[in-house]
Scaffold this motif. Structure first.
Motif, PDB file in Angstrom:
ATOM      1  N   ASP A 195       0.936  -4.987  40.186  1.00  0.00           N
ATOM      2  CA  ASP A 195       2.309  -4.810  40.660  1.00  0.00           C
ATOM      3  C   ASP A 195       3.229  -4.167  39.632  1.00  0.00           C
ATOM      4  O   ASP A 195       4.325  -3.736  39.962  1.00  0.00           O
ATOM      5  CB  ASP A 195       2.900  -6.152  41.098  1.00  0.00           C
TER       6      ASP A 195
ATOM      7  N   ARG B 228       0.312   0.296  35.643  1.00  0.00           N
ATOM      8  CA  ARG B 228      -0.439   1.293  36.422  1.00  0.00           C
ATOM      9  C   ARG B 228      -0.444   2.637  35.696  1.00  0.00           C
ATOM     10  O   ARG B 228      -1.482   3.304  35.604  1.00  0.00           O
ATOM     11  CB  ARG B 228       0.136   1.430  37.827  1.00  0.00           C
TER      12      ARG B 228
ATOM     13  N   GLU C 213      -0.267  -2.244  45.003  1.00  0.00           N
ATOM     14  CA  GLU C 213       0.728  -2.982  44.229  1.00  0.00           C
ATOM     15  C   GLU C 213       0.683  -4.490  44.394  1.00  0.00           C
ATOM     16  O   GLU C 213       1.413  -5.207  43.704  1.00  0.00           O
ATOM     17  CB  GLU C 213       2.119  -2.456  44.559  1.00  0.00           C
TER      18      GLU C 213
END
Length: 149
Positions: A17, A22, A42
């Motif tokens: 998330d 990421r 996510e």
């Protein structure tokens, strides 16, 4: 000695998330010349939608991953819940799942291994260490071991 061949069709699915995490994971994979598909979701709900081709995910935009990197602390459906679903699903349970979490709690490690996780890695605090970790992960999971089809 021959160099192992790398299957360019291997997809990594990353459930995390945190947008920065990421980005850093994607950059670490690029650093190691990972040129196959990297897909991101996510949270655990989106992960399960991806894996079961629901809510806009299809075979075309959501290929079966060769490896799932799973964060534990996510909204809507956390990593424990998603892991339980993956390992109980007949078509998904053989997909390797690696926990990649900030938690180094012995309880979290023990619990996820009891649930069938394949590896547990603690997210490092530096990008250089993350890059090293991703290189090891890529070499082992995507270049060395034989994965199920």
């Amino acid at each position: 000695m021959t160099t192992p061949t790398f299957d360019v069709h291997k997809t990594i699915l990353i459930a995390d998330d945190d947008a920065d995490d990421r980005l850093f994971l994607n950059e670490a994979l690029r650093h190691h010349q990972y040129t196959s598909q990297v897909k991101f979701v996510e949270d655990g709900e989106e992960l399960m939608d991806y894996l079961t081709h629901k809510n806009g995910f299809s075979d075309q935009n959501a290929p079966q991953p060769s490896l799932i990197l799973l964060d534990l602390n996510m909204p809507r459906k956390n990593g424990f819940q998603a892991l339980a679903e993956i390992k109980s699903h007949p078509n998904l349970k053989r997909v390797p799942v690696v926990i990649l979490s900030t938690s180094s709690s012995r309880d979290d490690v023990d619990r996820t291994y009891a649930m069938g996780v394949n590896s547990y890695m603690v997210k490092p605090s530096s990008f250089n260490r993350l890059t090293e970790m991703i290189g090891s992960l890529k070499n082992y999971w995507l270049e060395t071991v034989q994965l199920p089809h």
